[in-house]
Motif scaffolding. Sequence first.
Motif, PDB file in Angstrom:
ATOM      1  N   LEU A 139      54.298  47.182  29.500  1.00  0.00           N
ATOM      2  CA  LEU A 139      54.693  48.981  30.039  1.00  0.00           C
ATOM      3  C   LEU A 139      55.487  49.603  29.139  1.00  0.00           C
ATOM      4  O   LEU A 139      55.240  50.533  28.485  1.00  0.00           O
ATOM      5  CB  LEU A 139      54.765  48.963  31.655  1.00  0.00           C
ATOM      6  CG  LEU A 139      55.161  50.668  31.868  1.00  0.00           C
ATOM      7  CD1 LEU A 139      53.903  51.311  32.357  1.00  0.00           C
ATOM      8  CD2 LEU A 139      56.287  50.493  33.503  1.00  0.00           C
ATOM      9  N   PHE A 140      56.708  48.832  28.883  1.00  0.00           N
ATOM     10  CA  PHE A 140      57.354  49.397  28.271  1.00  0.00           C
ATOM     11  C   PHE A 140      56.943  48.999  26.223  1.00  0.00           C
ATOM     12  O   PHE A 140      57.381  49.727  25.088  1.00  0.00           O
ATOM     13  CB  PHE A 140      59.162  49.232  28.073  1.00  0.00           C
ATOM     14  CG  PHE A 140      59.730  49.751  29.905  1.00  0.00           C
ATOM     15  CD1 PHE A 140      60.780  51.244  29.409  1.00  0.00           C
ATOM     16  CD2 PHE A 140      59.479  48.993  30.577  1.00  0.00           C
ATOM     17  CE1 PHE A 140      59.865  51.451  31.323  1.00  0.00           C
ATOM     18  CE2 PHE A 140      60.117  49.416  31.536  1.00  0.00           C
ATOM     19  CZ  PHE A 140      59.655  50.942  31.273  1.00  0.00           C
ATOM     20  N   PHE A 141      56.440  47.893  26.112  1.00  0.00           N
ATOM     21  CA  PHE A 141      56.821  47.338  24.971  1.00  0.00           C
ATOM     22  C   PHE A 141      54.689  47.038  25.001  1.00  0.00           C
ATOM     23  O   PHE A 141      54.721  45.458  25.191  1.00  0.00           O
ATOM     24  CB  PHE A 141      57.115  46.304  24.387  1.00  0.00           C
ATOM     25  CG  PHE A 141      58.164  46.582  24.157  1.00  0.00           C
ATOM     26  CD1 PHE A 141      59.199  47.357  23.723  1.00  0.00           C
ATOM     27  CD2 PHE A 141      59.538  46.161  25.456  1.00  0.00           C
ATOM     28  CE1 PHE A 141      60.771  47.600  23.683  1.00  0.00           C
ATOM     29  CE2 PHE A 141      60.719  45.989  25.626  1.00  0.00           C
ATOM     30  CZ  PHE A 141      61.674  46.822  24.731  1.00  0.00           C
ATOM     31  N   PRO A 142      53.818  48.061  24.936  1.00  0.00           N
ATOM     32  CA  PRO A 142      52.179  47.034  25.019  1.00  0.00           C
ATOM     33  C   PRO A 142      51.935  46.837  23.889  1.00  0.00           C
ATOM     34  O   PRO A 142      52.318  47.282  22.842  1.00  0.00           O
ATOM     35  CB  PRO A 142      51.687  48.811  25.136  1.00  0.00           C
ATOM     36  CG  PRO A 142      51.979  49.318  24.523  1.00  0.00           C
ATOM     37  CD  PRO A 142      54.269  49.400  24.980  1.00  0.00           C
ATOM     38  N   PRO A 143      50.966  45.384  24.186  1.00  0.00           N
ATOM     39  CA  PRO A 143      50.660  44.929  23.213  1.00  0.00           C
ATOM     40  C   PRO A 143      49.492  45.584  22.376  1.00  0.00           C
ATOM     41  O   PRO A 143      48.947  46.700  23.112  1.00  0.00           O
ATOM     42  CB  PRO A 143      50.033  43.973  23.980  1.00  0.00           C
ATOM     43  CG  PRO A 143      49.707  43.795  25.582  1.00  0.00           C
ATOM     44  CD  PRO A 143      50.650  45.242  25.304  1.00  0.00           C
ATOM     45  N   CYS A 144      49.328  45.223  21.004  1.00  0.00           N
ATOM     46  CA  CYS A 144      48.620  46.328  20.343  1.00  0.00           C
ATOM     47  C   CYS A 144      47.876  45.623  19.630  1.00  0.00           C
ATOM     48  O   CYS A 144      48.020  44.478  18.716  1.00  0.00           O
ATOM     49  CB  CYS A 144      49.303  46.764  18.994  1.00  0.00           C
ATOM     50  SG  CYS A 144      50.252  47.968  19.740  1.00  0.00           S
ATOM     51  N   CYS A 145      46.768  45.721  18.698  1.00  0.00           N
ATOM     52  CA  CYS A 145      46.249  45.247  18.282  1.00  0.00           C
ATOM     53  C   CYS A 145      46.123  44.779  16.562  1.00  0.00           C
ATOM     54  O   CYS A 145      46.710  46.341  16.307  1.00  0.00           O
ATOM     55  CB  CYS A 145      44.619  45.897  17.769  1.00  0.00           C
ATOM     56  SG  CYS A 145      43.203  45.097  16.765  1.00  0.00           S
ATOM     57  N   GLU A 186      44.903  39.965  26.233  1.00  0.00           N
ATOM     58  CA  GLU A 186      43.407  40.364  24.895  1.00  0.00           C
ATOM     59  C   GLU A 186      44.392  40.037  23.543  1.00  0.00           C
ATOM     60  O   GLU A 186      46.226  40.263  23.653  1.00  0.00           O
ATOM     61  CB  GLU A 186      43.086  41.854  24.576  1.00  0.00           C
ATOM     62  CG  GLU A 186      41.821  41.735  26.210  1.00  0.00           C
ATOM     63  CD  GLU A 186      42.173  43.683  26.177  1.00  0.00           C
ATOM     64  OE1 GLU A 186      40.228  43.417  26.974  1.00  0.00           O
ATOM     65  OE2 GLU A 186      42.410  44.412  25.384  1.00  0.00           O
ATOM     66  N   GLU A 187      43.408  39.907  22.962  1.00  0.00           N
ATOM     67  CA  GLU A 187      44.043  39.935  21.210  1.00  0.00           C
ATOM     68  C   GLU A 187      43.678  40.973  19.806  1.00  0.00           C
ATOM     69  O   GLU A 187      44.581  41.133  19.224  1.00  0.00           O
ATOM     70  CB  GLU A 187      43.428  37.995  20.730  1.00  0.00           C
ATOM     71  CG  GLU A 187      44.023  37.062  20.830  1.00  0.00           C
ATOM     72  CD  GLU A 187      43.654  35.524  20.273  1.00  0.00           C
ATOM     73  OE1 GLU A 187      44.431  34.990  20.234  1.00  0.00           O
ATOM     74  OE2 GLU A 187      42.192  35.151  20.045  1.00  0.00           O
ATOM     75  N   THR A 188      42.595  41.301  20.242  1.00  0.00           N
ATOM     76  CA  THR A 188      42.474  42.851  19.376  1.00  0.00           C
ATOM     77  C   THR A 188      42.170  43.191  20.425  1.00  0.00           C
ATOM     78  O   THR A 188      41.584  43.216  21.260  1.00  0.00           O
ATOM     79  CB  THR A 188      41.497  42.491  18.457  1.00  0.00           C
ATOM     80  OG1 THR A 188      39.354  41.942  18.937  1.00  0.00           O
ATOM     81  CG2 THR A 188      41.734  40.632  17.481  1.00  0.00           C
ATOM     82  N   CYS A 189      41.075  44.084  20.324  1.00  0.00           N
ATOM     83  CA  CYS A 189      40.855  45.551  20.710  1.00  0.00           C
ATOM     84  C   CYS A 189      39.106  45.115  20.124  1.00  0.00           C
ATOM     85  O   CYS A 189      38.879  44.190  19.999  1.00  0.00           O
ATOM     86  CB  CYS A 189      40.985  46.945  20.196  1.00  0.00           C
ATOM     87  SG  CYS A 189      40.476  47.367  18.791  1.00  0.00           S
TER      88      CYS A 189
END
Length: 217
Positions: free
Chosen positions: A12-18, A29-32
């Motif tokens: 929520l505060f540090f969302p994972p990014c592609c 997920e590892e990528t979008c």
Amino acid sequence: MMHPEWSFLADLFFPPCCPFCGKVIRHGEETCPSCADLQPKLMKKALPLKNGGAPFCYAIYVYQGRVRDAILRMKFADEPSVAPFFGRKLAQQLPTEVQPDVVTAVPMSRLHKRKRGYNQSERIARAAAAELGLPYRTLLYKAKKNRTQHRLSAVERFRNVQGVFAAKPAAKQKRILLIDDIATTGATLAECTRVLLREGAQSVLCAAVALAPEPDR
């Protein structure tokens, strides 16, 4: 393992990014979806090492497009979080017969590392070491300053790294996996290999996240 509640709050505060495009992705997920086509593919590049055979470098991407963008963000836009993804992918693609004792990285000067805040190749190498279940050790250091490689011609790159690196005694009798972010001409990896072997390393295998496109090598 992180408790599900803490995992939810972290996302929520540090969302994972592609790692390739920077878009927010879902937990796990590892990528979008748009970057899912960027699958690693193991490649080999011969390195020009004199008086010690012709070692080669493994790599898993070509340095172009979204891969290039991701590496540039990692190096120059203060996004070291991209490095663990590349380190894991690199380790997963290495042939099973590759059996090093230790993992190390191409070093940066203390001043350069202090300015950037981290050595991206070291971050990649540490993640690769963790994935392989191997120790990471700092076995190389820069013994003198040199010019930035990416602005130089192929011939200048080889001259620019001569005598720049030194190896630590801990390299003796070790089978070493040496990691860098990009392999262009192979000059830096070849020179680092040379000094590790001179220090008494049993063998050195090189790996990089990406190879420069053919016209740039």
